[in-house]
Motif scaffolding. Structure first.
Motif, PDB file in Angstrom:
ATOM      1  N   ASP A 198       0.720  -1.263  -0.165  1.00 42.38           N
ATOM      2  CA  ASP A 198      -0.014  -0.108  -0.134  1.00 42.38           C
ATOM      3  C   ASP A 198       0.662   1.091   0.019  1.00 42.38           C
ATOM      4  O   ASP A 198       0.194   2.220   0.115  1.00 42.38           O
ATOM      5  N   GLU A 199       2.190   1.031  -0.125  1.00 46.23           N
ATOM      6  CA  GLU A 199       2.854   2.173  -0.006  1.00 46.23           C
ATOM      7  C   GLU A 199       3.669   2.370  -1.403  1.00 46.23           C
ATOM      8  O   GLU A 199       3.622   1.371  -2.240  1.00 46.23           O
ATOM      9  N   ARG A 200       4.658   3.309  -1.461  1.00 51.09           N
ATOM     10  CA  ARG A 200       5.459   3.287  -2.875  1.00 51.09           C
ATOM     11  C   ARG A 200       6.218   2.218  -3.105  1.00 51.09           C
ATOM     12  O   ARG A 200       6.553   1.664  -4.348  1.00 51.09           O
ATOM     13  N   THR A 201       6.789   1.765  -2.101  1.00 47.02           N
ATOM     14  CA  THR A 201       7.865   0.486  -2.270  1.00 47.02           C
ATOM     15  C   THR A 201       7.258  -0.650  -1.380  1.00 47.02           C
ATOM     16  O   THR A 201       6.967  -0.562  -0.110  1.00 47.02           O
ATOM     17  N   PRO A 202       7.062  -1.849  -1.916  1.00 49.00           N
ATOM     18  CA  PRO A 202       6.466  -2.806  -1.396  1.00 49.00           C
ATOM     19  C   PRO A 202       7.614  -3.364  -0.446  1.00 49.00           C
ATOM     20  O   PRO A 202       8.668  -3.282  -0.537  1.00 49.00           O
ATOM     21  N   HIS A 203       6.929  -3.850   0.666  1.00 53.88           N
ATOM     22  CA  HIS A 203       8.051  -4.293   1.728  1.00 53.88           C
ATOM     23  C   HIS A 203       7.343  -5.547   2.462  1.00 53.88           C
ATOM     24  O   HIS A 203       6.307  -5.427   2.707  1.00 53.88           O
ATOM     25  N   LEU A 204       8.190  -6.350   3.127  1.00 53.32           N
ATOM     26  CA  LEU A 204       7.560  -7.319   4.071  1.00 53.32           C
ATOM     27  C   LEU A 204       8.111  -7.176   5.508  1.00 53.32           C
ATOM     28  O   LEU A 204       9.245  -6.843   5.990  1.00 53.32           O
ATOM     29  N   HIS A 205       7.228  -7.095   6.609  1.00 53.12           N
ATOM     30  CA  HIS A 205       7.253  -6.995   7.632  1.00 53.12           C
ATOM     31  C   HIS A 205       7.366  -8.527   8.130  1.00 53.12           C
ATOM     32  O   HIS A 205       6.531  -9.252   8.002  1.00 53.12           O
ATOM     33  N   ILE A 206       8.342  -8.781   9.048  1.00 56.99           N
ATOM     34  CA  ILE A 206       8.562 -10.015   9.677  1.00 56.99           C
ATOM     35  C   ILE A 206       8.704  -9.862  11.145  1.00 56.99           C
ATOM     36  O   ILE A 206       9.693  -9.258  11.591  1.00 56.99           O
ATOM     37  N   ALA A 207       7.995 -10.571  11.880  1.00 58.95           N
ATOM     38  CA  ALA A 207       7.818 -10.520  13.409  1.00 58.95           C
ATOM     39  C   ALA A 207       8.683 -11.633  13.859  1.00 58.95           C
ATOM     40  O   ALA A 207       8.507 -13.041  13.597  1.00 58.95           O
ATOM     41  N   VAL A 208       9.683 -11.317  14.784  1.00 61.11           N
ATOM     42  CA  VAL A 208      10.638 -12.416  15.470  1.00 61.11           C
ATOM     43  C   VAL A 208      10.746 -12.215  16.843  1.00 61.11           C
ATOM     44  O   VAL A 208      10.789 -11.224  17.263  1.00 61.11           O
ATOM     45  N   VAL A 209      10.370 -13.382  17.630  1.00 61.83           N
ATOM     46  CA  VAL A 209      10.089 -13.468  19.129  1.00 61.83           C
ATOM     47  C   VAL A 209      11.153 -14.468  19.584  1.00 61.83           C
ATOM     48  O   VAL A 209      11.070 -15.554  19.289  1.00 61.83           O
ATOM     49  N   PRO A 210      12.251 -14.070  20.118  1.00 66.70           N
ATOM     50  CA  PRO A 210      13.066 -15.381  20.661  1.00 66.70           C
ATOM     51  C   PRO A 210      12.153 -16.110  21.756  1.00 66.70           C
ATOM     52  O   PRO A 210      11.526 -15.381  22.419  1.00 66.70           O
ATOM     53  N   ILE A 211      12.323 -17.485  21.684  1.00 68.34           N
ATOM     54  CA  ILE A 211      11.791 -18.393  22.485  1.00 68.34           C
ATOM     55  C   ILE A 211      12.982 -18.769  23.253  1.00 68.34           C
ATOM     56  O   ILE A 211      14.013 -19.295  23.184  1.00 68.34           O
ATOM     57  N   VAL A 212      12.702 -18.460  25.019  1.00 62.32           N
ATOM     58  CA  VAL A 212      13.713 -18.777  25.834  1.00 62.32           C
ATOM     59  C   VAL A 212      13.444 -20.001  26.599  1.00 62.32           C
ATOM     60  O   VAL A 212      12.508 -20.248  27.031  1.00 62.32           O
ATOM     61  N   THR A 213      14.483 -21.037  26.441  1.00 66.24           N
ATOM     62  CA  THR A 213      14.143 -22.387  26.858  1.00 66.24           C
ATOM     63  C   THR A 213      14.961 -22.710  28.224  1.00 66.24           C
ATOM     64  O   THR A 213      14.885 -23.578  28.755  1.00 66.24           O
TER      65      THR A 213
END
Length: 70
Positions: free
Chosen positions: A47-62
């Motif tokens: 939806d903006e001038r330059t397409p982009h990909l948002h990726i959500a990363v959440v560390p899993i603490v074991t």
């Protein structure tokens, strides 16, 4: 994190019909780098001038978490 390029670079990817492969390659890199279990979402923004990909990363603490001494 945000995955993108300049507008011209992204337009070349789209014009070549390779947007789906570009998305898959980026998600694979993030999974390989941070672990598949740590990738919790991805959204393509067109939806903006330059397409982009948002990726959500959440560390899993074991292991045991240690609180910082105050």
């Amino acid at each position: 994190m945000v995955m993108t390029s300049d507008n011209e670079g992204m337009q070349k990817i789209i014009d070549a019909g390779k947007l789906d492969q570009w998305i898959a390659d980026n998600i694979k890199w993030v999974r390989d780098t941070f672990g598949s279990d740590n990738v919790v979402g991805a959204a393509l923004h067109m939806d903006e001038r330059t397409p982009h990909l948002h990726i959500a990363v959440v560390p899993i603490v074991t292991s045991e978490r240690k609180k910082k001494a105050r």
